[in-house]
Design a protein around this motif. Structure first.
Motif, PDB file in Angstrom:
ATOM      1  N   LYS A 151       0.838  -1.203   0.000  1.00 61.30           N
ATOM      2  CA  LYS A 151       0.000   0.000   0.000  1.00 61.30           C
ATOM      3  C   LYS A 151       0.872   1.252   0.000  1.00 61.30           C
ATOM      4  O   LYS A 151       0.570   2.240  -0.686  1.00 61.30           O
ATOM      5  CB  LYS A 151      -0.927  -0.004   1.212  1.00 61.30           C
TER       6      LYS A 151
ATOM      7  N   LYS B 158       2.254   1.728  -3.396  1.00 57.48           N
ATOM      8  CA  LYS B 158       1.220   2.274  -4.276  1.00 57.48           C
ATOM      9  C   LYS B 158       1.111   3.790  -4.100  1.00 57.48           C
ATOM     10  O   LYS B 158       1.022   4.538  -5.080  1.00 57.48           O
ATOM     11  CB  LYS B 158      -0.108   1.590  -3.952  1.00 57.48           C
ATOM     12  N   GLU B 159       1.128   4.248  -2.848  1.00 55.99           N
ATOM     13  CA  GLU B 159       1.043   5.683  -2.578  1.00 55.99           C
ATOM     14  C   GLU B 159       2.251   6.416  -3.144  1.00 55.99           C
ATOM     15  O   GLU B 159       2.119   7.511  -3.708  1.00 55.99           O
ATOM     16  CB  GLU B 159       0.917   5.927  -1.072  1.00 55.99           C
TER      17      GLU B 159
ATOM     18  N   ILE C  69       1.940   6.688  -6.987  1.00 53.88           N
ATOM     19  CA  ILE C  69       0.984   7.716  -7.417  1.00 53.88           C
ATOM     20  C   ILE C  69       1.573   9.099  -7.167  1.00 53.88           C
ATOM     21  O   ILE C  69       1.520   9.986  -8.032  1.00 53.88           O
ATOM     22  CB  ILE C  69      -0.359   7.556  -6.678  1.00 53.88           C
TER      23      ILE C  69
ATOM     24  N   TYR D 117      -6.159  11.586  -8.785  1.00 54.92           N
ATOM     25  CA  TYR D 117      -4.804  11.137  -8.456  1.00 54.92           C
ATOM     26  C   TYR D 117      -3.946  12.299  -7.949  1.00 54.92           C
ATOM     27  O   TYR D 117      -3.116  12.119  -7.050  1.00 54.92           O
ATOM     28  CB  TYR D 117      -4.160  10.486  -9.677  1.00 54.92           C
TER      29      TYR D 117
ATOM     30  N   ILE E 268      -0.598   4.970 -14.005  1.00 52.11           N
ATOM     31  CA  ILE E 268      -0.973   4.737 -12.604  1.00 52.11           C
ATOM     32  C   ILE E 268      -1.905   3.526 -12.494  1.00 52.11           C
ATOM     33  O   ILE E 268      -1.716   2.656 -11.638  1.00 52.11           O
ATOM     34  CB  ILE E 268      -1.641   5.993 -11.999  1.00 52.11           C
TER      35      ILE E 268
ATOM     36  N   THR F 167      -0.826   0.266 -10.486  1.00 47.18           N
ATOM     37  CA  THR F 167      -1.535   0.028  -9.223  1.00 47.18           C
ATOM     38  C   THR F 167      -2.418  -1.211  -9.306  1.00 47.18           C
ATOM     39  O   THR F 167      -2.651  -1.870  -8.285  1.00 47.18           O
ATOM     40  CB  THR F 167      -2.386   1.245  -8.819  1.00 47.18           C
TER      41      THR F 167
ATOM     42  N   ASP G 145      -2.554  -4.072  -6.646  1.00 47.93           N
ATOM     43  CA  ASP G 145      -3.832  -4.486  -6.064  1.00 47.93           C
ATOM     44  C   ASP G 145      -4.051  -5.987  -6.193  1.00 47.93           C
ATOM     45  O   ASP G 145      -4.599  -6.631  -5.285  1.00 47.93           O
ATOM     46  CB  ASP G 145      -4.992  -3.733  -6.725  1.00 47.93           C
TER      47      ASP G 145
END
Length: 436
Positions: free
Chosen positions: A201, A204-205, A208, A345, A394, A398, A402
């Motif tokens: 996670k 992922k942040e 982005i 985003y 993105i 992502t 996920d």
């Protein structure tokens, strides 16, 4: 892992079990345990809380959750006592206490009557009754008519007369040791896997945030953004303010709406970081809280302006269009020509989140007003083609993350099912662990 059964079994007349090892017994709970009724007189006690992960010491200084005005009269708990939740038979729990302290007298607190009881064994045994919904079948509804969603509870008489299995004490000891050994390995696996999910996670942040502040073409010229936490941005990008890209709180319900008008309401507790944690709640306008006023449309972005450190934000897609959200949210509607998907985003960038938190006022419930929120700076790329390229990048990257997260979550679900099955097999005598 393969385990052998006992050599001989006998039939029993229990709704959840048809046979037990031939030398085990069945007794009513009240013959093996007694309910503890020892109101505390300690003015500064160690306050305990019963959770899904066991009995924990409660932090009464944090102001989190419901706090009592006084803990005098709370039930006394000592190490080795077992606490059970009779008020929530769907997601409640039972656990052995590792502490001396006090706990709400709404819980059942029990202690062994004799020396033929291993509390660790029975803690796991009773907790299984929640996992397998065994207690649920003996509960009764309170608060509302039966079948209308009232609370499902277990009364004292039913509980004290509940039939429990009674293996010999030395077998209780063996089973408890066996489970402690194996559950520790399972719990370690779950903890490590959950840690992997958190790292993904975070990855992922970061992905982005990097895409919406640096772009995906690393061969461009850069310039200083003038914003903390960012540094340089592509030279052809700009730093602007939210109010130049979005309008806020355009549509709200008036107090003159029909009282019997049905709405679907989303409160702040239902929203995580760009995810909906709980489905909207259907209710009549006349019965809705006064903060249920703001109308959201497809393409809007909602940001919580209270307790901003929780990062409660959500992109409104077609499925949520027309729903009502709390006035604790600022509803941002992209202005004409602004790509709402790209803006989503951009707003989820860590630099903006940190700026929202930094700009909030208050200690226990930090908040930011709408004017201050709209004046915050945001990095923005005007080029439509580049926006689409960033969005595609993105979403592609992502989605990979996920899918890995979902795989890990499935592994956790499976191992938790195995954990429950292993406990059930051991404490009901389906497997023989005396040689463990």
């Amino acid at each position: 892992m393969k385990f052998k059964p006992y050599e001989k079994y006998k039939k029993v007349d229990l709704p959840w079990l048809d046979e037990i090892p031939s030398h085990w017994e069945i007794n009513k709970l009240k013959y093996k345990f007694e309910l503890v009724k020892e109101p505390s007189i300690d003015k500064d006690p160690i306050v305990l809380s019963l959770t899904q992960r066991g009995i924990k010491i409660r932090d009464i200084e944090s102001n989190e959750g419901q706090l009592a005005k006084s803990y005098e009269g709370y039930n006394t708990v000592k190490k080795g006592y077992i606490c059970l939740n009779p008020m929530d038979l769907e997601s409640g729990a039972a656990s052995i206490s590792e502490y001396n302290g006090v706990i709400s007298n709404a819980y059942f607190t029990i202690r062994p009557k004799g020396f033929d009881i291993n509390s660790d064994f029975y803690s796991k045994y009773f907790n299984l009754h929640y996992k397998k919904k065994i207690f649920y079948g003996f509960g009764k509804g309170v608060g509302r008519p039966e079948g209308s969603g009232g609370r499902w509870t277990l009364n004292r008489e039913t509980f004290t007369n509940f039939p429990i299995l009674s293996p010999p004490k030395e077998e209780q000891d063996k089973i408890a040791d066996f489970l402690d050994h194996n559950l520790a390995k399972i719990d370690e696996f779950v903890e490590l896997t959950e840690r992997q999910i958190e790292l993904l996670k975070e990855q992922k942040e970061v992905l982005i945030n990097d895409a919406v502040t640096k772009g995906i073409d690393k061969n461009v010229e850069y310039k200083d953004s003038g914003i903390d936490w960012i540094g340089e941005i592509p030279e052809h990008w700009e730093v602007t303010r939210l109010k130049y890209l979005t309008n806020s709180n355009l549509i709200s319900l008036s107090n003159n709406e029909e009282k019997d008008k049905e709405i679907e309401y989303i409160d702040i507790g239902s929203v995580g970081f760009f995810k909906l944690k709980l489905e909207p709640v259907k209710m009549l306008f006349g019965q809705a809280p006064s903060r249920a006023r703001r109308v959201v449309r497809n393409g809007d972005i909602i940001i919580s302006t209270v307790r901003t450190y929780l990062k409660s934000m959500l992109y409104i897609d077609e499925s949520l269009s027309g729903k009502i959200v709390s006035t604790g949210f600022s509803v941002l509607t992209p202005k004409g020509g602004v790509n709402s998907n790209y803006l989503k985003y951009s707003i989820s960038g860590n630099y903006l989140i940190q700026n929202i938190i930094k700009s909030s006022v208050g200690v226990a419930y930090p908040a930011i007003n709408d004017d201050r929120l709209m004046s915050l700076k945001i990095v923005y790329c005007r080029d439509k083609k580049e926006q689409e390229e960033i969005i595609n990048y993105i979403e592609k990257e992502t989605n990979k993350i996920d899918r890995t997260i979902e795989l890990y979550k499935n592994q956790i679900d499976l191992i938790k099912e195995y954990r429950t099955s292993l406990i059930a097999s051991a404490v009901t005598g389906k497997i023989d662990v005396r040689d463990f």
